[in-house]
Design a protein around this motif. Sequence first.
Motif, short mmCIF file in Angstrom:
data_model
loop_
_atom_site.label_atom_id
_atom_site.label_comp_id
_atom_site.label_asym_id
_atom_site.label_seq_id
_atom_site.Cartn_x
_atom_site.Cartn_y
_atom_site.Cartn_z
N LEU A 1 58.07 45.73 31.25
CA LEU A 1 56.68 46.07 30.92
C LEU A 1 56.06 47.31 31.73
CD1 LEU A 1 57.14 42.79 30.18
CD2 LEU A 1 54.80 42.50 30.88
N TYR A 2 55.78 48.47 31.09
CA TYR A 2 55.39 49.43 31.68
C TYR A 2 53.83 49.51 31.63
CZ TYR A 2 60.23 50.74 31.29
OH TYR A 2 61.65 50.85 31.40
N VAL A 3 53.19 49.58 32.76
CA VAL A 3 51.68 49.90 32.80
C VAL A 3 51.64 51.00 33.32
CG1 VAL A 3 49.71 48.69 33.80
CG2 VAL A 3 51.46 47.14 33.11
N GLU A 4 50.46 51.59 32.57
CA GLU A 4 50.00 53.11 32.87
C GLU A 4 49.03 53.21 34.04
OE1 GLU A 4 49.25 56.37 29.95
OE2 GLU A 4 47.15 55.71 30.45
N LYS A 5 49.29 53.85 35.25
CA LYS A 5 48.77 53.90 36.40
C LYS A 5 47.33 54.42 36.19
CE LYS A 5 49.71 55.76 41.14
NZ LYS A 5 48.60 57.06 40.91
N GLU A 6 47.16 55.45 35.39
CA GLU A 6 45.83 56.17 35.13
C GLU A 6 44.89 54.89 34.30
OE1 GLU A 6 48.40 57.51 34.93
OE2 GLU A 6 48.59 59.66 35.21
N SER A 7 45.54 54.26 33.61
CA SER A 7 44.57 53.34 32.73
C SER A 7 43.89 52.32 33.84
CB SER A 7 45.25 52.55 31.54
OG SER A 7 45.75 53.62 30.72
N LEU A 8 44.83 51.91 34.65
CA LEU A 8 44.48 51.03 35.62
C LEU A 8 43.16 51.54 36.39
CD1 LEU A 8 47.60 49.14 37.27
CD2 LEU A 8 45.94 48.08 35.56
N GLU A 9 43.52 52.78 37.04
CA GLU A 9 42.50 53.35 37.84
C GLU A 9 41.08 53.71 37.14
OE1 GLU A 9 46.19 55.58 40.47
OE2 GLU A 9 44.67 56.84 38.92
N GLU A 10 41.17 54.21 35.82
CA GLU A 10 40.11 54.38 35.03
C GLU A 10 39.26 53.17 35.11
OE1 GLU A 10 42.23 57.78 32.50
OE2 GLU A 10 41.78 56.09 31.58
N ARG A 11 39.94 51.98 35.23
CA ARG A 11 39.18 50.82 35.14
C ARG A 11 38.72 50.20 36.41
NH1 ARG A 11 41.67 52.55 30.94
NH2 ARG A 11 40.71 52.34 28.83
N GLY A 12 39.08 50.55 37.64
CA GLY A 12 38.90 49.97 38.74
C GLY A 12 39.88 49.27 39.07
N LEU A 13 40.99 49.09 38.60
CA LEU A 13 41.87 48.00 38.85
C LEU A 13 43.13 48.47 39.63
CD1 LEU A 13 42.18 46.50 35.03
CD2 LEU A 13 40.80 45.56 36.97
N THR A 14 44.02 47.59 40.38
CA THR A 14 45.05 47.74 40.79
C THR A 14 46.11 46.80 40.49
OG1 THR A 14 44.83 46.30 42.64
CG2 THR A 14 43.70 48.77 43.16
N LEU A 15 47.47 46.94 40.91
CA LEU A 15 48.41 46.14 40.51
C LEU A 15 48.02 44.69 41.01
CD1 LEU A 15 51.14 46.37 39.02
CD2 LEU A 15 52.30 46.84 41.32
N ASP A 16 47.23 44.48 41.99
CA ASP A 16 46.98 43.09 42.55
C ASP A 16 45.96 42.66 41.54
OD1 ASP A 16 48.42 43.30 45.00
OD2 ASP A 16 46.75 44.39 46.00
N ASP A 17 45.52 43.17 40.59
CA ASP A 17 44.64 42.56 39.56
C ASP A 17 45.45 41.81 38.35
OD1 ASP A 17 41.96 42.96 40.62
OD2 ASP A 17 42.31 45.02 40.36
N LEU A 18 46.75 42.26 38.60
CA LEU A 18 47.43 41.76 37.40
C LEU A 18 48.23 40.58 37.79
CD1 LEU A 18 49.01 45.16 35.82
CD2 LEU A 18 46.85 44.19 35.40
N GLN A 19 48.62 39.78 36.63
CA GLN A 19 49.64 38.53 36.97
C GLN A 19 50.92 39.16 37.51
OE1 GLN A 19 49.64 35.30 34.07
NE2 GLN A 19 49.02 36.72 32.76
N HIS A 20 51.52 38.21 38.35
CA HIS A 20 52.66 38.77 38.98
C HIS A 20 53.76 38.24 37.94
CE1 HIS A 20 56.21 38.58 42.23
NE2 HIS A 20 56.18 39.57 41.61
N LEU A 21 54.35 39.12 37.11
CA LEU A 21 55.50 38.76 35.91
C LEU A 21 56.98 39.01 36.65
CD1 LEU A 21 53.56 39.97 33.16
CD2 LEU A 21 53.60 37.75 34.17
N VAL A 22 57.59 37.92 36.53
CA VAL A 22 58.93 38.23 36.71
C VAL A 22 60.09 37.84 35.86
CG1 VAL A 22 58.44 37.84 39.21
CG2 VAL A 22 59.09 35.81 37.84
#
Lengths: 130, 134
Positions: free
Chosen positions: B78-99
Amino acid sequence: MKLSIQINEGPYQHQASDTAYQFAKAAIAAGHEIFRIFFYHDGVNNATRLAVPPRDDRDVSAQWTALSKEHDLDLVVCIAAAQRRGVMDAAEAKRQGLDADNLAEGFRISGLGQLIEAGIQSDRLVVFGA
Amino acid sequence: MSVKKFMYINRKPPYGTVYALEALEVVLIGAAFDQDVSLAFIGDGVYELTKGQNTDAIGQKNFSPTYTALGDYDVKKLYVEKESLEERGLTLDDLQHLVWEDEDDDWAEKDSIHLVSRAEMADVLDDQDIILSF
Protein backbone atom coordinates in the motif's frame (compact mmCIF):
# COMPACT_ATOMS: atom_id res chain seq x y z
CA MET A 1 -4.35 -4.66 -30.00
CA LYS A 2 -6.72 -6.40 -27.61
CA LEU A 3 -8.56 -3.80 -25.53
CA SER A 4 -10.95 -3.84 -22.60
CA ILE A 5 -12.97 -0.89 -21.34
CA GLN A 6 -14.26 -0.04 -17.89
CA ILE A 7 -17.11 2.48 -17.53
CA ASN A 8 -17.61 3.97 -14.08
CA GLU A 9 -20.33 6.58 -14.55
CA GLY A 10 -24.02 6.48 -15.40
CA PRO A 11 -25.56 7.92 -18.58
CA TYR A 12 -26.50 11.60 -19.08
CA GLN A 13 -25.18 12.84 -15.72
CA HIS A 14 -21.68 12.16 -17.00
CA GLN A 15 -20.17 11.87 -20.47
CA ALA A 16 -17.95 8.87 -19.63
CA SER A 17 -20.23 6.31 -21.27
CA ASP A 18 -20.56 8.43 -24.45
CA THR A 19 -16.80 8.87 -24.68
CA ALA A 20 -16.23 5.16 -24.11
CA TYR A 21 -18.77 4.43 -26.86
CA GLN A 22 -16.95 6.72 -29.31
CA PHE A 23 -13.64 5.17 -28.26
CA ALA A 24 -14.93 1.63 -28.78
CA LYS A 25 -16.26 2.48 -32.24
CA ALA A 26 -12.99 4.15 -33.23
CA ALA A 27 -10.93 1.25 -31.86
CA ILE A 28 -12.97 -1.31 -33.82
CA ALA A 29 -12.73 0.83 -36.96
CA ALA A 30 -8.96 0.93 -36.52
CA GLY A 31 -8.84 -2.86 -36.44
CA HIS A 32 -8.48 -3.41 -32.68
CA GLU A 33 -10.29 -6.15 -30.81
CA ILE A 34 -12.55 -5.30 -27.87
CA PHE A 35 -12.26 -8.17 -25.40
CA ARG A 36 -14.82 -6.87 -22.91
CA ILE A 37 -16.63 -3.75 -21.73
CA PHE A 38 -17.23 -3.72 -17.98
CA PHE A 39 -19.76 -1.45 -16.26
CA TYR A 40 -19.03 -0.55 -12.63
CA HIS A 41 -20.16 1.98 -10.00
CA ASP A 42 -23.07 4.04 -11.45
CA GLY A 43 -21.92 2.77 -14.84
CA VAL A 44 -24.32 -0.13 -14.32
CA ASN A 45 -27.16 2.33 -15.00
CA ASN A 46 -26.12 2.36 -18.66
CA ALA A 47 -27.67 -1.10 -18.84
CA THR A 48 -31.28 -0.21 -18.06
CA ARG A 49 -33.76 -0.73 -20.89
CA LEU A 50 -36.34 1.52 -19.21
CA ALA A 51 -34.68 4.89 -19.86
CA VAL A 52 -36.65 7.14 -22.22
CA PRO A 53 -34.46 10.10 -23.23
CA PRO A 54 -35.99 12.99 -25.23
CA ARG A 55 -36.31 12.30 -28.96
CA ASP A 56 -33.68 14.85 -29.93
CA ASP A 57 -31.10 13.29 -27.58
CA ARG A 58 -29.02 10.14 -28.01
CA ASP A 59 -30.17 6.92 -26.33
CA VAL A 60 -27.06 5.78 -24.46
CA SER A 61 -28.30 2.32 -23.53
CA ALA A 62 -29.68 1.64 -27.02
CA GLN A 63 -26.36 2.74 -28.56
CA TRP A 64 -24.54 0.09 -26.56
CA THR A 65 -27.10 -2.57 -27.44
CA ALA A 66 -26.75 -1.74 -31.14
CA LEU A 67 -22.95 -1.68 -31.05
CA SER A 68 -22.93 -4.98 -29.17
CA LYS A 69 -25.19 -6.54 -31.79
CA GLU A 70 -23.11 -5.23 -34.67
CA HIS A 71 -19.73 -6.33 -33.32
CA ASP A 72 -20.67 -9.14 -30.92
CA LEU A 73 -19.33 -7.18 -27.93
CA ASP A 74 -19.23 -8.63 -24.41
CA LEU A 75 -21.03 -6.02 -22.25
CA VAL A 76 -20.70 -7.06 -18.61
CA VAL A 77 -22.49 -5.38 -15.70
CA CYS A 78 -21.05 -5.86 -12.20
CA ILE A 79 -23.57 -7.83 -10.17
CA ALA A 80 -22.70 -6.28 -6.79
CA ALA A 81 -22.93 -2.74 -8.16
CA ALA A 82 -26.09 -3.60 -10.12
CA GLN A 83 -27.93 -5.11 -7.16
CA ARG A 84 -27.31 -1.97 -5.08
CA ARG A 85 -28.75 0.18 -7.85
CA GLY A 86 -31.67 -1.94 -8.99
CA VAL A 87 -30.35 -3.19 -12.32
CA MET A 88 -31.64 -6.75 -12.73
CA ASP A 89 -31.94 -9.39 -15.38
CA ALA A 90 -34.99 -11.65 -15.32
CA ALA A 91 -33.24 -14.51 -13.52
CA GLU A 92 -31.80 -12.27 -10.79
CA ALA A 93 -35.11 -10.43 -10.31
CA LYS A 94 -36.83 -13.77 -9.82
CA ARG A 95 -34.15 -14.94 -7.39
CA GLN A 96 -34.57 -11.75 -5.36
CA GLY A 97 -38.36 -12.01 -5.41
CA LEU A 98 -38.74 -8.76 -7.38
CA ASP A 99 -41.67 -7.95 -9.67
CA ALA A 100 -39.65 -6.46 -12.53
CA ASP A 101 -36.38 -6.63 -14.41
CA ASN A 102 -34.72 -3.98 -16.56
CA LEU A 103 -31.51 -5.27 -18.14
CA ALA A 104 -31.21 -4.12 -21.74
CA GLU A 105 -30.51 -6.53 -24.59
CA GLY A 106 -26.85 -7.19 -25.24
CA PHE A 107 -25.76 -6.79 -21.60
CA ARG A 108 -25.08 -9.59 -19.15
CA ILE A 109 -24.66 -9.49 -15.39
CA SER A 110 -21.61 -11.11 -13.84
CA GLY A 111 -18.98 -10.69 -11.14
CA LEU A 112 -16.00 -8.42 -10.59
CA GLY A 113 -13.74 -11.30 -11.56
CA GLN A 114 -14.72 -10.50 -15.14
CA LEU A 115 -13.02 -7.11 -14.77
CA ILE A 116 -9.83 -8.63 -13.38
CA GLU A 117 -9.82 -11.27 -16.11
CA ALA A 118 -10.26 -8.52 -18.72
CA GLY A 119 -7.17 -6.82 -17.31
CA ILE A 120 -5.20 -10.04 -17.49
CA GLN A 121 -6.32 -11.01 -20.98
CA SER A 122 -6.12 -7.61 -22.67
CA ASP A 123 -3.16 -5.59 -23.87
CA ARG A 124 -4.76 -2.45 -22.44
CA LEU A 125 -7.58 -1.73 -19.99
CA VAL A 126 -8.98 1.75 -20.58
CA VAL A 127 -11.01 3.34 -17.77
CA PHE A 128 -13.69 5.97 -18.39
CA GLY A 129 -15.12 8.10 -15.61
CA ALA A 130 -14.44 8.57 -11.89
CA MET B 1 -2.58 -17.37 -16.59
CA SER B 2 0.15 -14.77 -16.72
CA VAL B 3 0.89 -12.57 -13.72
CA LYS B 4 0.43 -8.85 -14.25
CA LYS B 5 1.12 -5.90 -12.01
CA PHE B 6 -2.27 -4.53 -10.94
CA MET B 7 -2.38 -1.08 -9.37
CA TYR B 8 -5.51 0.28 -7.70
CA ILE B 9 -5.33 4.04 -7.26
CA ASN B 10 -7.51 5.44 -4.49
CA ARG B 11 -8.14 9.18 -4.83
CA LYS B 12 -11.44 9.76 -3.03
CA PRO B 13 -12.38 10.17 0.64
CA PRO B 14 -14.09 7.10 2.14
CA TYR B 15 -17.51 8.73 2.47
CA GLY B 16 -19.41 11.17 0.28
CA THR B 17 -19.26 8.87 -2.75
CA VAL B 18 -19.15 5.09 -3.14
CA TYR B 19 -15.86 4.98 -5.08
CA ALA B 20 -13.63 4.03 -2.13
CA LEU B 21 -15.91 1.23 -0.93
CA GLU B 22 -16.42 -0.24 -4.39
CA ALA B 23 -12.68 0.05 -5.13
CA LEU B 24 -12.00 -2.06 -2.05
CA GLU B 25 -14.50 -4.63 -3.31
CA VAL B 26 -12.56 -4.93 -6.58
CA VAL B 27 -9.29 -5.36 -4.67
CA LEU B 28 -10.75 -8.17 -2.53
CA ILE B 29 -12.20 -10.04 -5.53
CA GLY B 30 -9.04 -9.44 -7.55
CA ALA B 31 -6.90 -10.95 -4.80
CA ALA B 32 -8.22 -14.39 -5.80
CA PHE B 33 -6.49 -14.10 -9.19
CA ASP B 34 -2.92 -14.38 -7.86
CA GLN B 35 -1.70 -11.23 -9.55
CA ASP B 36 0.97 -8.79 -8.33
CA VAL B 37 -1.25 -6.27 -6.51
CA SER B 38 -0.45 -2.77 -5.26
CA LEU B 39 -2.62 0.04 -3.96
CA ALA B 40 -1.85 3.74 -4.12
CA PHE B 41 -3.45 6.39 -1.92
CA ILE B 42 -3.26 9.85 -3.41
CA GLY B 43 -5.01 13.13 -2.60
CA ASP B 44 -8.14 12.71 -0.48
CA GLY B 45 -7.67 8.95 -0.91
CA VAL B 46 -5.32 9.04 2.10
CA TYR B 47 -8.39 9.60 4.29
CA GLU B 48 -9.48 6.04 3.48
CA LEU B 49 -6.72 4.69 5.73
CA THR B 50 -7.23 6.99 8.73
CA LYS B 51 -7.81 5.26 12.05
CA GLY B 52 -10.69 5.85 14.43
CA GLN B 53 -13.31 6.37 11.74
CA ASN B 54 -16.82 6.68 13.17
CA THR B 55 -19.78 6.93 10.83
CA ASP B 56 -22.60 6.69 13.41
CA ALA B 57 -23.84 10.21 12.72
CA ILE B 58 -23.90 10.00 8.91
CA GLY B 59 -25.73 6.71 8.34
CA GLN B 60 -22.93 5.22 6.25
CA LYS B 61 -21.28 1.84 6.73
CA ASN B 62 -17.85 2.17 8.34
CA PHE B 63 -15.85 -0.14 6.10
CA SER B 64 -12.41 0.95 7.33
CA PRO B 65 -11.86 -2.28 9.36
CA THR B 66 -11.81 -4.15 6.02
CA TYR B 67 -8.41 -2.62 5.20
CA THR B 68 -6.89 -4.60 8.06
CA ALA B 69 -7.91 -7.81 6.24
CA LEU B 70 -5.90 -6.96 3.11
CA GLY B 71 -2.76 -8.64 4.47
CA ASP B 72 -4.66 -11.93 4.76
CA TYR B 73 -5.55 -11.58 1.07
CA ASP B 74 -1.86 -11.23 0.24
CA VAL B 75 -2.37 -7.54 -0.59
CA LYS B 76 0.69 -6.11 1.12
CA LYS B 77 1.89 -3.15 -0.93
CA LEU B 78 0.00 0.00 0.00
CA TYR B 79 1.78 3.12 -1.24
CA VAL B 80 0.73 6.34 0.49
CA GLU B 81 1.86 9.64 -0.98
CA LYS B 82 3.74 11.70 1.58
CA GLU B 83 2.78 15.08 0.14
CA SER B 84 -0.92 14.15 0.16
CA LEU B 85 -0.70 13.38 3.88
CA GLU B 86 1.19 16.59 4.63
CA GLU B 87 -1.19 18.77 2.62
CA ARG B 88 -3.99 17.49 4.84
CA GLY B 89 -2.11 17.88 8.13
CA LEU B 90 -1.82 14.13 8.56
CA THR B 91 1.11 11.88 9.47
CA LEU B 92 1.64 8.13 9.35
CA ASP B 93 0.44 8.00 12.96
CA ASP B 94 -3.03 9.07 11.84
CA LEU B 95 -3.36 5.96 9.66
CA GLN B 96 -4.29 2.42 10.66
CA HIS B 97 -1.32 0.16 11.31
CA LEU B 98 -1.70 -2.37 8.50
CA VAL B 99 0.48 -5.48 8.39
CA TRP B 100 0.95 -8.74 6.55
CA GLU B 101 2.54 -11.97 7.75
CA ASP B 102 5.66 -13.13 5.91
CA GLU B 103 5.56 -16.91 5.69
CA ASP B 104 9.19 -16.95 4.51
CA ASP B 105 10.26 -15.17 7.70
CA ASP B 106 8.54 -17.24 10.40
CA TRP B 107 5.26 -15.37 9.87
CA ALA B 108 6.77 -12.12 11.04
CA GLU B 109 4.38 -9.18 10.85
CA LYS B 110 5.56 -6.58 8.37
CA ASP B 111 4.22 -3.14 7.53
CA SER B 112 1.98 -2.96 4.47
CA ILE B 113 2.01 0.83 4.21
CA HIS B 114 4.92 2.40 2.36
CA LEU B 115 5.25 6.16 2.54
CA VAL B 116 6.54 7.46 -0.79
CA SER B 117 7.17 10.90 -2.22
CA ARG B 118 5.22 12.21 -5.20
CA ALA B 119 8.25 11.56 -7.42
CA GLU B 120 8.62 8.00 -6.11
CA MET B 121 4.90 7.41 -6.65
CA ALA B 122 5.36 8.31 -10.30
CA ASP B 123 8.00 5.59 -10.58
CA VAL B 124 5.75 3.06 -8.82
CA LEU B 125 2.89 3.84 -11.24
CA ASP B 126 5.21 3.71 -14.24
CA ASP B 127 6.14 0.15 -13.27
CA GLN B 128 2.54 -1.21 -13.49
CA ASP B 129 0.77 -3.21 -16.21
CA ILE B 130 -2.83 -2.41 -15.28
CA ILE B 131 -3.97 0.73 -13.49
CA LEU B 132 -7.49 0.94 -12.10
CA SER B 133 -8.26 4.42 -10.86
CA PHE B 134 -10.99 5.12 -8.30
